[in-house]
Design an enzyme around this catalytic site. Structure first.
Site, PDB file in Angstrom:
ATOM      1  N   HIS A  17       1.118   6.500  -5.398  1.00  0.00           N
ATOM      2  CA  HIS A  17       0.847   6.720  -6.897  1.00  0.00           C
ATOM      3  C   HIS A  17      -0.253   7.492  -7.323  1.00  0.00           C
ATOM      4  CE1 HIS A  17      -2.735   3.202  -7.010  1.00  0.00           C
ATOM      5  NE2 HIS A  17      -2.809   4.040  -6.338  1.00  0.00           N
ATOM      6  N   CYS A  36      -8.253   8.404  -6.308  1.00  0.00           N
ATOM      7  CA  CYS A  36      -7.059   7.963  -6.571  1.00  0.00           C
ATOM      8  C   CYS A  36      -6.449   8.776  -7.656  1.00  0.00           C
ATOM      9  CB  CYS A  36      -7.058   6.657  -7.023  1.00  0.00           C
ATOM     10  SG  CYS A  36      -7.148   5.038  -5.967  1.00  0.00           S
ATOM     11  N   HIS A  42      -0.896   9.369  -3.055  1.00  0.00           N
ATOM     12  CA  HIS A  42      -1.387   8.691  -2.147  1.00  0.00           C
ATOM     13  C   HIS A  42      -0.791   7.328  -1.996  1.00  0.00           C
ATOM     14  CE1 HIS A  42      -4.207   7.039  -5.045  1.00  0.00           C
ATOM     15  NE2 HIS A  42      -4.198   6.075  -4.226  1.00  0.00           N
ATOM     16  N   HIS A  44      -0.073   3.080  -0.531  1.00  0.00           N
ATOM     17  CA  HIS A  44      -0.756   1.949  -0.526  1.00  0.00           C
ATOM     18  C   HIS A  44       0.420   0.912   0.300  1.00  0.00           C
ATOM     19  CE1 HIS A  44      -4.581   2.463  -2.434  1.00  0.00           C
ATOM     20  NE2 HIS A  44      -3.764   2.846  -3.443  1.00  0.00           N
ATOM     21  N   ASP A  82       9.744  -0.316  -3.400  1.00  0.00           N
ATOM     22  CA  ASP A  82       9.537  -0.080  -2.049  1.00  0.00           C
ATOM     23  C   ASP A  82       9.654   1.485  -1.519  1.00  0.00           C
ATOM     24  OD1 ASP A  82       8.595  -0.614   0.451  1.00  0.00           O
ATOM     25  OD2 ASP A  82      10.695  -1.354   1.255  1.00  0.00           O
ATOM     26  N   HIS A  83       9.044   2.017  -1.048  1.00  0.00           N
ATOM     27  CA  HIS A  83       9.184   3.438  -0.761  1.00  0.00           C
ATOM     28  C   HIS A  83       9.369   4.318  -1.821  1.00  0.00           C
ATOM     29  CE1 HIS A  83       9.405   1.736   3.319  1.00  0.00           C
ATOM     30  NE2 HIS A  83       9.176   3.127   3.922  1.00  0.00           N
ATOM     31  N   GLU A 127      -3.977  -4.300  -3.125  1.00  0.00           N
ATOM     32  CA  GLU A 127      -3.710  -2.877  -2.725  1.00  0.00           C
ATOM     33  C   GLU A 127      -4.492  -2.554  -1.487  1.00  0.00           C
ATOM     34  OE1 GLU A 127      -3.654  -0.045  -6.403  1.00  0.00           O
ATOM     35  OE2 GLU A 127      -5.683   0.104  -5.393  1.00  0.00           O
TER      36      GLU A 127
HETATM   37 NI    NI Z   1      -4.648   4.242  -5.238  1.00  0.00          NI
END
Ligand code: NI
Length: 137
Positions: A17, A36, A42, A44, A82-83, A127
């Site tokens: 995100h 962020c 990036h 998580h 996911d992914h 997170e």
């Molecule tokens: Ni983040």
């Protein structure tokens, strides 16, 4: 006689995100979201804990069949996020900043829609190991 029990299911998904508010200037975005806000996204490893509270069914001894709960989480959440790059690949976050606070609310709404209205739902989303959110508060 009421005998409500809480049952929990843990799942995880990986997603990328970028936190960004298009209504703010680049420098304000940088100030608020820091790393962020980095342009190239990036990732998580999100840990998801789904809590369902309800009466124990005297016939089954279950609050909810965990196979059914697992299947709802997989269909509604894991397959969707996911992914994925949450900003680019999902309808839910095209116009919603994918903060943990917003993600947990979206997850709650998606699962709630598939559960019996007799069941109470609470979602906790990690997170990182140290940063997590819960909805409803
Ligand atoms: Ni983040």
């Amino acid at each position: 006689m009421s005998r409500k029990v809480a049952v929990y299911r843990k799942e995880h998904f990986n997603a990328a995100h970028r936190l960004h508010n298009p209504d703010l200037s680049d420098s304000e975005n940088q100030l608020i979201f820091g790393k962020c806000n980095s342009v190239n996204y990036h990732g998580h490893n999100y840990e998801l804990i789904v809590k369902v509270v309800g009466e124990v069914n005297p016939k089954t001894g279950y609050v909810i069949d965990m196979k059914d709960l697992s299947s709802i989480i997989h269909t509604e959440i894991i397959e969707r996020f996911d992914h994925k790059n949450l900003n680019l690949d999902t309808e839910e976050f095209k116009n919603l900043n994918p903060t943990a606070e917003n993600i947990v609310y979206v997850i709650y709404t998606l699962i709630k829609a598939k559960l019996s209205p007799l069941l109470d739902l609470k979602i906790r989303l990690y997170e990182t190991e140290r940063n997590f959110v819960e909805y409803p508060a």
